[in-house]
Write a protein that holds these residues in place. Structure first.
Motif, short mmCIF file in Angstrom:
data_model
loop_
_atom_site.label_atom_id
_atom_site.label_comp_id
_atom_site.label_asym_id
_atom_site.label_seq_id
_atom_site.Cartn_x
_atom_site.Cartn_y
_atom_site.Cartn_z
N VAL A 12 -5.09 3.83 -12.81
CA VAL A 12 -6.12 3.26 -11.93
C VAL A 12 -5.67 3.35 -10.47
CG1 VAL A 12 -7.32 1.13 -11.27
CG2 VAL A 12 -7.09 1.74 -13.68
N GLN A 13 -4.43 2.97 -10.21
CA GLN A 13 -3.93 3.01 -8.84
C GLN A 13 -3.91 4.46 -8.32
OE1 GLN A 13 0.24 2.20 -8.04
NE2 GLN A 13 -0.35 0.90 -6.31
N GLN A 14 -3.47 5.40 -9.13
CA GLN A 14 -3.43 6.79 -8.71
C GLN A 14 -4.84 7.33 -8.46
OE1 GLN A 14 -0.56 8.37 -7.84
NE2 GLN A 14 0.17 6.30 -8.21
N THR A 15 -5.79 6.89 -9.26
CA THR A 15 -7.19 7.29 -9.06
C THR A 15 -7.69 6.75 -7.72
OG1 THR A 15 -7.58 7.33 -11.43
CG2 THR A 15 -9.52 7.17 -10.02
N GLN A 16 -7.33 5.51 -7.42
CA GLN A 16 -7.70 4.97 -6.11
C GLN A 16 -7.06 5.80 -5.00
OE1 GLN A 16 -6.91 0.83 -5.52
NE2 GLN A 16 -8.64 0.19 -6.75
N ASN A 19 -8.83 8.76 -3.95
CA ASN A 19 -10.09 8.55 -3.26
C ASN A 19 -9.92 8.05 -1.82
OD1 ASN A 19 -12.28 9.15 -5.19
ND2 ASN A 19 -11.22 7.62 -6.42
N PHE A 20 -8.68 7.84 -1.41
CA PHE A 20 -8.41 7.39 -0.04
C PHE A 20 -8.22 8.61 0.86
CE2 PHE A 20 -6.08 3.40 -1.82
CZ PHE A 20 -7.29 2.82 -2.13
N SER A 75 -7.85 -4.02 -3.36
CA SER A 75 -7.50 -2.75 -2.73
C SER A 75 -8.74 -1.88 -2.56
CB SER A 75 -6.47 -2.02 -3.59
OG SER A 75 -6.33 -0.68 -3.19
N TRP A 76 -9.52 -1.78 -3.59
CA TRP A 76 -10.72 -0.94 -3.58
C TRP A 76 -11.72 -1.46 -2.55
CZ3 TRP A 76 -11.59 3.76 -4.59
CH2 TRP A 76 -12.85 4.25 -4.91
N ARG A 77 -11.94 -2.78 -2.59
CA ARG A 77 -12.86 -3.40 -1.63
C ARG A 77 -12.38 -3.24 -0.20
NH1 ARG A 77 -16.80 -7.61 -2.91
NH2 ARG A 77 -17.98 -6.60 -4.55
N TYR A 78 -11.08 -3.48 0.01
CA TYR A 78 -10.54 -3.37 1.36
C TYR A 78 -10.68 -1.94 1.88
CZ TYR A 78 -7.56 -3.03 5.35
OH TYR A 78 -7.11 -2.76 6.62
N ALA A 79 -10.38 -0.96 1.03
CA ALA A 79 -10.46 0.45 1.45
C ALA A 79 -11.88 0.79 1.92
CB ALA A 79 -10.03 1.36 0.31
N ARG A 80 -12.85 0.26 1.23
CA ARG A 80 -14.24 0.52 1.66
C ARG A 80 -14.53 -0.18 2.97
NH1 ARG A 80 -19.96 -0.69 -1.41
NH2 ARG A 80 -21.15 0.81 -0.20
N LYS A 86 -12.53 8.54 1.16
CA LYS A 86 -12.99 9.88 1.48
C LYS A 86 -14.51 9.88 1.58
CE LYS A 86 -9.23 12.36 -0.80
NZ LYS A 86 -8.87 13.21 -1.94
N ASP A 87 -15.03 10.82 2.34
CA ASP A 87 -16.48 10.90 2.55
C ASP A 87 -17.24 11.18 1.26
OD1 ASP A 87 -16.10 10.44 5.25
OD2 ASP A 87 -15.98 12.59 5.73
N GLU A 88 -16.60 11.86 0.32
CA GLU A 88 -17.30 12.19 -0.94
C GLU A 88 -17.39 11.01 -1.91
OE1 GLU A 88 -13.15 14.15 -1.15
OE2 GLU A 88 -14.76 14.12 0.28
N VAL A 89 -16.77 9.89 -1.57
CA VAL A 89 -16.89 8.70 -2.41
C VAL A 89 -18.21 8.01 -2.05
CG1 VAL A 89 -15.88 6.47 -3.07
CG2 VAL A 89 -14.39 8.41 -2.57
N THR A 90 -19.19 8.26 -2.89
CA THR A 90 -20.52 7.71 -2.64
C THR A 90 -20.58 6.25 -3.06
OG1 THR A 90 -21.29 8.31 -4.86
CG2 THR A 90 -21.55 9.99 -3.11
#
Length: 145
Positions: A12-16, A19-20, A75-80, A86-90
């Motif tokens: 999960v962390q590597q997937t995140q 996407n950064f 982490s996911w929320r903060y990154a957004r 990344k721009d491709e993360v819709t």
């Protein structure tokens, strides 16, 4: 069991990370908190192994899993919020990843609640959830409901 748990969270962390587009100091501290939660896993697993008939040992193990999940979610929320994705993360991808985290944590919580019936039933359910996330094909996972 803890190896499987940590392996799932590692994926999960590597997937995140994939996407950064970049990181910042705050995201680094969030992931250091994640590593702190990882260091607690041997203790909670050892406690559960030694006292597998005690509900409190199972609750401590589950709290460790919750802590890992909460930090991944933050982490996911903060990154957004910080526009680190990344721009491709819709928006659809973002929501799908959030949903996976919430569903997984809900399944773990249900597994922990099963200790009211029997700790072995609870442990068995948690192992099934872990196996689901570790080896089930993407279309067959419980988080696709």
């Amino acid at each position: 069991m803890s190896f499987l748990t940590l392996g799932i969270f590692w994926v999960v962390q590597q997937t995140q990370f994939n996407n950064f587009k970049r990181s910042d100091r705050h995201l680094t501290w969030i992931h250091l908190a994640f590593l702190l939660a990882v260091t607690l896993m041997p203790f909670s697993t050892g406690l559960l192994a030694e006292f597998n008939t005690y509900r409190i040992a199972l609750v401590v193990y589950w709290l460790n899993i919750v802590l890992l999940g909460v930090i991944i979610f933050v982490s996911w929320r903060y990154a957004r919020h910080a526009q680190l994705l990344k721009d491709e993360v819709t928006g659809e991808i973002f929501v799908a990843n959030e949903r996976r985290i919430v569903i997984a944590q809900s399944l773990y919580a249900f597994g922990a609640l099963l200790c009211v019936i029997n700790t072995y039933v609870s442990i068995g359910f948690i192992v099934l959830v872990q196996l689901n996330y570790a080896i089930a094909p993407r279309f067959g996972r419980l988080d696709r409901l």
